[in-house]
Design a protein around this motif. Sequence first.
Motif, mmCIF file in Angstrom:
data_model
loop_
_atom_site.group_PDB
_atom_site.id
_atom_site.type_symbol
_atom_site.label_atom_id
_atom_site.label_comp_id
_atom_site.label_asym_id
_atom_site.label_seq_id
_atom_site.Cartn_x
_atom_site.Cartn_y
_atom_site.Cartn_z
ATOM 1 N N MET A 1 0.847 -1.178 0.000
ATOM 2 C CA MET A 1 0.000 0.000 0.000
ATOM 3 C C MET A 1 0.892 1.239 0.000
ATOM 4 O O MET A 1 1.820 1.356 0.789
ATOM 5 C CB MET A 1 -0.912 0.027 1.224
ATOM 6 C CG MET A 1 -1.723 1.295 1.264
ATOM 7 S SD MET A 1 -2.661 1.666 2.770
ATOM 8 C CE MET A 1 -3.640 0.246 2.999
ATOM 9 N N LEU A 2 0.596 2.163 -0.870
ATOM 10 C CA LEU A 2 1.319 3.425 -0.970
ATOM 11 C C LEU A 2 0.562 4.473 -0.149
ATOM 12 O O LEU A 2 -0.603 4.745 -0.401
ATOM 13 C CB LEU A 2 1.423 3.860 -2.427
ATOM 14 C CG LEU A 2 2.286 5.087 -2.713
ATOM 15 C CD1 LEU A 2 3.739 4.818 -2.324
ATOM 16 C CD2 LEU A 2 2.205 5.457 -4.180
ATOM 17 N N THR A 3 1.245 5.034 0.850
ATOM 18 C CA THR A 3 0.631 6.025 1.732
ATOM 19 C C THR A 3 1.373 7.341 1.603
ATOM 20 O O THR A 3 2.603 7.369 1.641
ATOM 21 C CB THR A 3 0.659 5.547 3.194
ATOM 22 O OG1 THR A 3 -0.011 4.296 3.283
ATOM 23 C CG2 THR A 3 -0.024 6.551 4.114
ATOM 24 N N VAL B 1 5.829 12.798 2.807
ATOM 25 C CA VAL B 1 6.528 11.521 2.925
ATOM 26 C C VAL B 1 5.666 10.469 2.246
ATOM 27 O O VAL B 1 4.461 10.417 2.449
ATOM 28 C CB VAL B 1 6.755 11.128 4.402
ATOM 29 C CG1 VAL B 1 7.356 9.744 4.512
ATOM 30 C CG2 VAL B 1 7.629 12.146 5.107
ATOM 31 N N LEU B 2 6.324 9.638 1.446
ATOM 32 C CA LEU B 2 5.639 8.498 0.834
ATOM 33 C C LEU B 2 6.161 7.223 1.475
ATOM 34 O O LEU B 2 7.385 7.060 1.622
ATOM 35 C CB LEU B 2 5.942 8.420 -0.668
ATOM 36 C CG LEU B 2 5.174 9.329 -1.588
ATOM 37 C CD1 LEU B 2 5.701 9.190 -3.025
ATOM 38 C CD2 LEU B 2 3.697 9.021 -1.547
ATOM 39 N N GLY C 1 4.736 0.421 4.741
ATOM 40 C CA GLY C 1 5.385 0.776 5.991
ATOM 41 C C GLY C 1 6.842 1.197 5.878
ATOM 42 O O GLY C 1 7.452 1.574 6.874
ATOM 43 N N MET C 2 7.413 1.173 4.697
ATOM 44 C CA MET C 2 8.810 1.578 4.494
ATOM 45 C C MET C 2 8.851 2.932 3.782
ATOM 46 O O MET C 2 8.125 3.134 2.796
ATOM 47 C CB MET C 2 9.561 0.538 3.650
ATOM 48 C CG MET C 2 9.579 -0.854 4.258
ATOM 49 S SD MET C 2 10.517 -0.975 5.776
ATOM 50 C CE MET C 2 12.152 -0.736 5.172
#
Length: 110
Positions: free
Chosen positions: A1-3, A25-26, A30-31
């Motif tokens: 998932m891209l957050t 921040v992308l 979770g990384m």
Amino acid sequence: MLTLFRHCRIATCDERLQVFERGAVLTRDGMIEWVGDESGLPAGLRADRTIELAGRWLTPGLIDCHTHLVFAGQRAAEFARRTAGTSYADIAREGGGILSTCVRLVRERG
């Protein structure tokens, strides 16, 4: 998932000590994948989730590793002994010190 975390003030704390007043921040699963000024976000970005931070600070994990959330007892008498010259090692050998209040007593009263 891209957050995407957007509209945040970022302190990078790297060797360049950058501060982005309107940063983003992308993260992917979770990384951290990208950090920078929001105007420099990759073109055509389609985040799965966007989190609006409304100008809040976003910093690396600054942790006070000596904070105790739970402890039992107090060690004022030990402090008095230490100021009178007794070593911490001697107090610990006698069963005092941090292990007495933050480990033994917490477990007993748990």
